[in-house]
Design a protein around this motif. Structure first.
Motif, PDB file in Angstrom:
ATOM      1  N   PHE A 194       0.841  -1.206   0.000  1.00 35.61           N
ATOM      2  CA  PHE A 194       0.000   0.000   0.000  1.00 35.61           C
ATOM      3  C   PHE A 194       0.871   1.249   0.000  1.00 35.61           C
ATOM      4  CE2 PHE A 194      -1.842   3.479   2.431  1.00 35.61           C
ATOM      5  CZ  PHE A 194      -3.060   3.673   1.803  1.00 35.61           C
ATOM      6  N   TRP A 195       1.877   1.272   0.862  1.00 29.45           N
ATOM      7  CA  TRP A 195       2.740   2.451   0.971  1.00 29.45           C
ATOM      8  C   TRP A 195       3.664   2.566  -0.231  1.00 29.45           C
ATOM      9  CZ3 TRP A 195       1.269   5.756   4.512  1.00 29.45           C
ATOM     10  CH2 TRP A 195       0.508   5.287   5.584  1.00 29.45           C
ATOM     11  N   ARG A 196       4.077   1.433  -0.785  1.00 24.97           N
ATOM     12  CA  ARG A 196       4.889   1.460  -1.988  1.00 24.97           C
ATOM     13  C   ARG A 196       4.114   2.068  -3.133  1.00 24.97           C
ATOM     14  NH1 ARG A 196       4.169   0.149  -7.353  1.00 24.97           N
ATOM     15  NH2 ARG A 196       6.210   0.010  -8.338  1.00 24.97           N
ATOM     16  N   ASP A 197       2.857   1.619  -3.339  1.00 28.51           N
ATOM     17  CA  ASP A 197       2.041   2.135  -4.430  1.00 28.51           C
ATOM     18  C   ASP A 197       1.662   3.595  -4.205  1.00 28.51           C
ATOM     19  OD1 ASP A 197       2.213  -0.336  -5.532  1.00 28.51           O
ATOM     20  OD2 ASP A 197       0.118  -0.900  -5.251  1.00 28.51           O
ATOM     21  N   LEU A 198       1.348   3.940  -2.951  1.00 26.62           N
ATOM     22  CA  LEU A 198       1.018   5.332  -2.641  1.00 26.62           C
ATOM     23  C   LEU A 198       2.181   6.241  -2.967  1.00 26.62           C
ATOM     24  CD1 LEU A 198      -1.060   7.293  -1.369  1.00 26.62           C
ATOM     25  CD2 LEU A 198       0.029   6.841   0.849  1.00 26.62           C
ATOM     26  N   HIS A 199       3.378   5.822  -2.620  1.00 23.61           N
ATOM     27  CA  HIS A 199       4.593   6.590  -2.893  1.00 23.61           C
ATOM     28  C   HIS A 199       4.839   6.706  -4.399  1.00 23.61           C
ATOM     29  CE1 HIS A 199       8.673   8.090  -2.002  1.00 23.61           C
ATOM     30  NE2 HIS A 199       9.073   7.328  -3.004  1.00 23.61           N
ATOM     31  N   ALA A 200       4.755   5.585  -5.109  1.00 27.82           N
ATOM     32  CA  ALA A 200       5.075   5.563  -6.531  1.00 27.82           C
ATOM     33  C   ALA A 200       4.038   6.300  -7.364  1.00 27.82           C
ATOM     34  CB  ALA A 200       5.190   4.116  -7.007  1.00 27.82           C
ATOM     35  N   MET A 381       4.520  11.805   0.081  1.00 27.35           N
ATOM     36  CA  MET A 381       5.538  10.908  -0.470  1.00 27.35           C
ATOM     37  C   MET A 381       6.656  10.645   0.537  1.00 27.35           C
ATOM     38  SD  MET A 381       5.947  12.238  -4.370  1.00 27.35           S
ATOM     39  CE  MET A 381       7.290  11.089  -4.678  1.00 27.35           C
ATOM     40  N   CYS A 382       7.077  11.684   1.234  1.00 25.97           N
ATOM     41  CA  CYS A 382       8.133  11.523   2.229  1.00 25.97           C
ATOM     42  C   CYS A 382       7.660  10.615   3.366  1.00 25.97           C
ATOM     43  CB  CYS A 382       8.548  12.891   2.781  1.00 25.97           C
ATOM     44  SG  CYS A 382       9.382  13.960   1.577  1.00 25.97           S
ATOM     45  N   ALA A 383       6.420  10.828   3.815  1.00 29.98           N
ATOM     46  CA  ALA A 383       5.874  10.010   4.894  1.00 29.98           C
ATOM     47  C   ALA A 383       5.737   8.553   4.450  1.00 29.98           C
ATOM     48  CB  ALA A 383       4.526  10.558   5.339  1.00 29.98           C
ATOM     49  N   SER A 384       5.229   8.328   3.244  1.00 30.85           N
ATOM     50  CA  SER A 384       5.061   6.962   2.748  1.00 30.85           C
ATOM     51  C   SER A 384       6.410   6.277   2.544  1.00 30.85           C
ATOM     52  CB  SER A 384       4.256   6.960   1.443  1.00 30.85           C
ATOM     53  OG  SER A 384       4.905   7.721   0.436  1.00 30.85           O
ATOM     54  N   ALA A 385       7.415   7.028   2.138  1.00 28.15           N
ATOM     55  CA  ALA A 385       8.757   6.461   1.989  1.00 28.15           C
ATOM     56  C   ALA A 385       9.297   6.002   3.338  1.00 28.15           C
ATOM     57  CB  ALA A 385       9.699   7.489   1.363  1.00 28.15           C
ATOM     58  N   GLY A 386       9.053   6.832   4.371  1.00 34.27           N
ATOM     59  CA  GLY A 386       9.503   6.459   5.707  1.00 34.27           C
ATOM     60  C   GLY A 386       8.817   5.200   6.213  1.00 34.27           C
ATOM     61  N   VAL A 387       7.491   5.108   6.014  1.00 35.87           N
ATOM     62  CA  VAL A 387       6.754   3.922   6.460  1.00 35.87           C
ATOM     63  C   VAL A 387       7.200   2.690   5.676  1.00 35.87           C
ATOM     64  CG1 VAL A 387       4.464   2.862   6.613  1.00 35.87           C
ATOM     65  CG2 VAL A 387       4.756   5.274   7.195  1.00 35.87           C
ATOM     66  N   MET A 388       7.379   2.858   4.370  1.00 36.48           N
ATOM     67  CA  MET A 388       7.800   1.751   3.515  1.00 36.48           C
ATOM     68  C   MET A 388       9.176   1.226   3.946  1.00 36.48           C
ATOM     69  SD  MET A 388       7.847   1.795  -0.650  1.00 36.48           S
ATOM     70  CE  MET A 388       8.782   3.331  -0.658  1.00 36.48           C
ATOM     71  N   TRP A 389      10.092   2.134   4.233  1.00 35.78           N
ATOM     72  CA  TRP A 389      11.415   1.731   4.692  1.00 35.78           C
ATOM     73  C   TRP A 389      11.329   1.016   6.042  1.00 35.78           C
ATOM     74  CZ3 TRP A 389      13.615   4.036   9.161  1.00 35.78           C
ATOM     75  CH2 TRP A 389      14.892   3.557   9.489  1.00 35.78           C
ATOM     76  N   TRP A 390      10.519   1.548   6.939  1.00 34.63           N
ATOM     77  CA  TRP A 390      10.404   0.967   8.270  1.00 34.63           C
ATOM     78  C   TRP A 390       9.877  -0.470   8.201  1.00 34.63           C
ATOM     79  CZ3 TRP A 390      12.170   2.459  12.889  1.00 34.63           C
ATOM     80  CH2 TRP A 390      11.671   1.813  14.024  1.00 34.63           C
TER      81      TRP A 390
END
Length: 455
Positions: A194-200, A381-390
């Motif tokens: 979900f976070w990957r797609d939201l970011h992309a 995007m920054c927030a989703s990148a952080g969640v995706m990395w975590w």
């Protein structure tokens, strides 16, 4: 070689290139995400600078409309009576409901913006020059609040933002038939996809705007902006070569006297020629001359500070075609230099247009709302990148994407990085440091972990 072997080799090379791009996308994001969030929040606020300042400082910036305006000299005298010193600038009320602003260098060494009712000459209040909340936001946005060295981060962040867009597009690019994740978001928030797609997907729609904001923000950078400014202004003279300026010039730059457009920062201010029989014009006559010349309402008049000084009228409204700087001889009142947006060189016009759009001014409310949405999208995007990395990082590790099996996959990426580094020197220096850290610290650690797993 069989078709199966050839196909396997092609897939392996594609996988290695993907890993190389992903690795540098990760590094670029790790470096600039906190700064992008700060730039987005302050930028979103600054889009509405006039509206916010008018609301927050309504007690000194807003007045009731009356019939008769007081002369500018009367307003300046009222400001000096309340705050003794020297008046250095008069700012004409931009609207019938706006106050006049007198900039005063006080006897105590302060530089104050004194707000005066243009109808009654009542002093409404004073604050530090450029002390409004939006000037503070502007200095935060440009990092100018923290000094010259931190301001150089603008160039690094801008360069890496462009790198993020380019590598992000490559990572997003569909490589096989997919049921989602291209222009739609799959899964639920508890899942990483979900976070990957939201970011992309968000990056797909705003990536072009991010690159535009990064490029048009470069004129404010510490190294690139200063060098290009001097080059664009014709060997540091300030005025385009096509405009003949055959009057005595001082060594004072326009940016030292008053806030000005980027293209005019290096413009030198002309000098008045003293006439023995001429007492000189005063502020009232200077303002009247500027009005006759057709300067847009809200123009600022810098007062002469020496016998050879000039009255400098400048205005930078939302409409670029109305940008103008006029210098009047303090004795004869004749224009010595009259510069408009149309007089800028091609590079200056393009840069000023880009800056005006960047600041949300060129296309009115639509411009403001569009870039407000872009700023919100960047934070998302920054927030989703952080969640995706975590969600993907290993316990006790940084979660740097895996190394390509074939190190030659880095060659194409390195070529792009080198070109970016040449265009933006500070970004290039940051890339060089990151290469050293990756090669000397991160890679050996990852290789030891892989070897330990194999054992």
């Amino acid at each position: 070689m069989s078709n199966m072997t050839l196909e396997s080799g092609q897939k392996s090379r594609a996988s290695d290139l993907y890993r190389a791009v992903w690795r540098w996308h990760f590094y670029a994001g790790l470096l600039v995400l906190p700064f992008l969030i700060t730039l987005s929040i302050t930028g979103a606020l600054y889009l509405f600078k006039d509206e916010i300042d008018a609301l927050v400082h309504a007690d000194v910036k807003r007045v009731a409309v009356q019939e008769t305006l007081q002369p500018p000299s009367t307003l300046a005298s009222a400001a000096l009576a309340a705050h003794p010193g020297t008046a250095v600038k008069y700012t004409d009320p931009a609207t019938p409901r706006s106050s006049a602003e007198i900039t005063v260098n006080t006897r105590e060494g302060e530089r104050l913006a004194v707000y005066v009712n243009p109808y009654t000459a009542e002093v409404l209040g004073a604050m530090d020059d450029r002390g409004t909340i939006m000037w503070t936001v502007r200095y935060l946005h440009s990092f100018k609040l923290f000094g010259a060295t931190p301001r150089k981060l603008i160039e690094i962040v801008g360069g890496f933002s462009i790198l993020l867009v380019l590598t992000g597009i490559y990572l997003w690019w569909p490589r096989q038939k997919a049921k989602g994740g291209v222009v739609s978001v799959r899964g639920a928030p508890k899942k990483r996809v979900f976070w990957r797609d939201l970011h992309a997907v968000t990056g797909l729609f705003v990536g072009g705007f991010i690159a535009f904001l990064a490029i048009t923000g470069m004129p404010w950078s510490g190294v690139w902006g200063g060098q290009v400014n001097q080059w664009a202004n014709g060997n540091n003279f300030g005025y385009p070569a096509g405009v003949r300026v055959e009057v005595p010039m001082s060594d004072v730059r326009l940016s030292e006297a008053t806030p000005t457009s980027w293209s005019m920062e290096q413009a030198r201010i002309p000098e008045s020629t003293a006439l023995a029989s001429a007492p000189g014009i005063g502020l009232d006559e200077a303002v009247a001359r500027f009005e006759q010349l057709g300067l847009h309402r809200g123009f600022a008049v810098s007062l002469p500070g020496s016998p050879t000084g000039v009255y400098s009228g400048s205005v930078y409204p939302d409409d670029l075609s109305q940008q103008r700087v006029v210098h009047l001889d303090r004795y004869s009142g004749e224009p010595l230099v009259d510069m408009r947006y149309a007089d800028y060189g091609p590079l200056g016009r393009w840069l000023e247009f880009g800056i005006n759009v960047h600041m949300g001014q060129q296309f009115g409310l639509a411009n403001q709302l569009l870039f407000l949405a872009v700023c919100v999208a960047i934070v998302l995007m920054c927030a989703s990148a952080g969640v995706m990395w975590w969600k993907r990082r290993p316990t006790g590790g940084l979660g740097v994407p895996p190394l390509p099996r074939d190190q030659r996959a880095f060659r194409g990426m390195l070529a792009i990085l080198v070109v970016g580094g040449v265009l933006f020197p500070l970004t290039g220096a940051a890339i060089f440091v990151m290469l050293i850290v990756d090669w000397c610290l991160v890679r050996p650690l990852q290789q030891r972990r892989l070897a330990a797993r194999g054992a």
